[in-house]
Design a protein around this motif. Structure first.
Motif, PDB file in Angstrom:
ATOM      1  N   GLY A  59     -14.761  13.325 -26.379  1.00 42.86           N
ATOM      2  CA  GLY A  59     -14.648  13.974 -27.676  1.00 42.86           C
ATOM      3  C   GLY A  59     -13.287  14.567 -27.977  1.00 42.86           C
ATOM      4  N   SER A  60     -12.361  14.551 -27.018  1.00 42.73           N
ATOM      5  CA  SER A  60     -11.038  15.121 -27.267  1.00 42.73           C
ATOM      6  C   SER A  60     -10.185  14.159 -28.090  1.00 42.73           C
ATOM      7  N   VAL A  61      -9.044  14.667 -28.550  1.00 42.09           N
ATOM      8  CA  VAL A  61      -8.133  13.900 -29.396  1.00 42.09           C
ATOM      9  C   VAL A  61      -6.837  13.666 -28.627  1.00 42.09           C
ATOM     10  N   ASP A  62      -6.398  12.436 -28.585  1.00 43.62           N
ATOM     11  CA  ASP A  62      -5.152  12.054 -27.925  1.00 43.62           C
ATOM     12  C   ASP A  62      -4.034  12.139 -28.955  1.00 43.62           C
ATOM     13  N   THR A  63      -3.096  13.033 -28.742  1.00 46.96           N
ATOM     14  CA  THR A  63      -2.012  13.249 -29.711  1.00 46.96           C
ATOM     15  C   THR A  63      -0.670  12.712 -29.224  1.00 46.96           C
ATOM     16  N   GLN A  64      -0.687  11.856 -28.204  1.00 47.60           N
ATOM     17  CA  GLN A  64       0.589  11.389 -27.666  1.00 47.60           C
ATOM     18  C   GLN A  64       1.382  10.584 -28.691  1.00 47.60           C
ATOM     19  N   GLN A  65       2.675  10.613 -28.510  1.00 48.67           N
ATOM     20  CA  GLN A  65       3.623   9.886 -29.346  1.00 48.67           C
ATOM     21  C   GLN A  65       4.207   8.735 -28.530  1.00 48.67           C
ATOM     22  N   PRO A  66       4.827   7.742 -29.178  1.00 49.40           N
ATOM     23  CA  PRO A  66       5.455   6.654 -28.414  1.00 49.40           C
ATOM     24  C   PRO A  66       6.446   7.200 -27.381  1.00 49.40           C
ATOM     25  N   HIS A  67       6.505   6.526 -26.254  1.00 44.28           N
ATOM     26  CA  HIS A  67       7.370   6.943 -25.156  1.00 44.28           C
ATOM     27  C   HIS A  67       8.586   6.037 -25.065  1.00 44.28           C
ATOM     28  N   ASP A 104       3.579   2.641 -30.785  1.00 43.92           N
ATOM     29  CA  ASP A 104       2.609   3.673 -31.144  1.00 43.92           C
ATOM     30  C   ASP A 104       1.273   3.338 -30.490  1.00 43.92           C
ATOM     31  N   HIS A 105       0.691   4.302 -29.780  1.00 44.74           N
ATOM     32  CA  HIS A 105      -0.582   4.077 -29.094  1.00 44.74           C
ATOM     33  C   HIS A 105      -1.282   5.395 -28.854  1.00 44.74           C
ATOM     34  N   ARG A 106      -2.606   5.324 -28.746  1.00 42.95           N
ATOM     35  CA  ARG A 106      -3.403   6.499 -28.407  1.00 42.95           C
ATOM     36  C   ARG A 106      -4.819   6.075 -28.093  1.00 42.95           C
ATOM     37  N   PHE A 107      -5.504   6.942 -27.363  1.00 41.13           N
ATOM     38  CA  PHE A 107      -6.917   6.732 -27.080  1.00 41.13           C
ATOM     39  C   PHE A 107      -7.725   7.438 -28.155  1.00 41.13           C
ATOM     40  N   VAL A 108      -8.723   6.744 -28.693  1.00 39.05           N
ATOM     41  CA  VAL A 108      -9.619   7.312 -29.704  1.00 39.05           C
ATOM     42  C   VAL A 108     -11.057   7.058 -29.253  1.00 39.05           C
ATOM     43  N   ASP A 109     -11.995   7.659 -29.950  1.00 44.38           N
ATOM     44  CA  ASP A 109     -13.418   7.472 -29.618  1.00 44.38           C
ATOM     45  C   ASP A 109     -13.645   7.623 -28.116  1.00 44.38           C
ATOM     46  N   THR A 111     -15.641   8.542 -25.521  1.00 42.12           N
ATOM     47  CA  THR A 111     -17.070   8.823 -25.426  1.00 42.12           C
ATOM     48  C   THR A 111     -17.488   9.320 -24.046  1.00 42.12           C
ATOM     49  N   GLU A 112     -16.674   9.071 -23.026  1.00 43.47           N
ATOM     50  CA  GLU A 112     -16.900   9.573 -21.671  1.00 43.47           C
ATOM     51  C   GLU A 112     -15.564  10.096 -21.167  1.00 43.47           C
ATOM     52  N   ASP A 113     -15.583  11.163 -20.376  1.00 45.03           N
ATOM     53  CA  ASP A 113     -14.331  11.707 -19.837  1.00 45.03           C
ATOM     54  C   ASP A 113     -13.468  10.561 -19.327  1.00 45.03           C
ATOM     55  N   LEU A 114     -12.257  10.478 -19.861  1.00 42.80           N
ATOM     56  CA  LEU A 114     -11.352   9.371 -19.548  1.00 42.80           C
ATOM     57  C   LEU A 114     -10.351   9.812 -18.491  1.00 42.80           C
ATOM     58  N   GLU A 115     -10.291   9.074 -17.373  1.00 42.96           N
ATOM     59  CA  GLU A 115      -9.345   9.347 -16.299  1.00 42.96           C
ATOM     60  C   GLU A 115      -8.508   8.101 -16.074  1.00 42.96           C
ATOM     61  N   VAL A 116      -7.193   8.272 -16.139  1.00 38.86           N
ATOM     62  CA  VAL A 116      -6.305   7.119 -16.007  1.00 38.86           C
ATOM     63  C   VAL A 116      -5.176   7.395 -15.021  1.00 38.86           C
ATOM     64  N   LEU A 117      -4.738   6.317 -14.392  1.00 39.22           N
ATOM     65  CA  LEU A 117      -3.536   6.310 -13.577  1.00 39.22           C
ATOM     66  C   LEU A 117      -2.493   5.591 -14.417  1.00 39.22           C
ATOM     67  N   VAL A 118      -1.346   6.233 -14.613  1.00 36.41           N
ATOM     68  CA  VAL A 118      -0.312   5.674 -15.482  1.00 36.41           C
ATOM     69  C   VAL A 118       0.924   5.338 -14.652  1.00 36.41           C
ATOM     70  N   PHE A 119       1.363   4.085 -14.752  1.00 40.84           N
ATOM     71  CA  PHE A 119       2.587   3.612 -14.113  1.00 40.84           C
ATOM     72  C   PHE A 119       3.669   3.590 -15.180  1.00 40.84           C
ATOM     73  N   TRP A 120       4.766   4.261 -14.962  1.00 39.62           N
ATOM     74  CA  TRP A 120       5.877   4.336 -15.916  1.00 39.62           C
ATOM     75  C   TRP A 120       7.066   3.575 -15.350  1.00 39.62           C
TER      76      TRP A 120
END
Length: 137
Positions: A59-67, A104-109, A111-120
């Motif tokens: 239910g949270s909102v992802d407000t990230q901006q392009p990296h 531009d990207h973000r997670f929406v909807d 519905t379940e706690d989202l856990e991610v590993l991010v490779f930069w």
């Protein structure tokens, strides 16, 4: 590695040598469960790669901006929709998604706690302009 700072402020990068093996579950356990949180836990000496873990509660909102760096998201758990340049794709445990720098990207909807590993690549924030310099177009 120090735990997250109060108020959901991201943890600082680890300072010093990193062991060859790190438990992602231990890194996730340090994150807030009540609000979006993330922490960098690895940065290669050459600055060519860094790793973060991130969590967005359902239910949270992802407000990230392009990296300014490319990202690869590996979804450890949860369910959401990843919107990239207007195209929507459902992601869940086991999904892998590439997002190029500047997109531009973000997670929406979420519905379940989202856990991610991010490779930069290169390492997170390494392509940002120095303070006071204009960003490149």
């Amino acid at each position: 590695m120090p735990p997250n700072t109060p108020g959901g402020v991201p943890s600082p990068s680890i300072a010093g040598p990193m062991p060859d093996v790190v438990s992602v579950a231990d890194q996730l356990a340090r994150l807030s469960r009540d609000e979006h949180d993330y922490a960098e836990f690895f940065r290669s000496p050459s600055q060519s790669l860094s790793l973060t873990v991130a969590r967005w509660p359902a239910g949270s909102v992802d407000t990230q901006q392009p990296h300014t760096e490319d990202e690869v998201y590996y979804v450890i758990g949860g369910r959401a929709t990843l919107v990239t340049n207007g195209a929507a794709t459902t992601v869940s445990a086991g999904s892998v998604a590439f997002v190029a720098s500047g997109v531009d990207h973000r997670f929406v909807d979420i519905t379940e706690d989202l856990e991610v590993l991010v490779f930069w690549s290169p390492a997170r924030h390494s392509n940002e302009p120095a303070s006071g310099e204009p960003a490149s177009a």
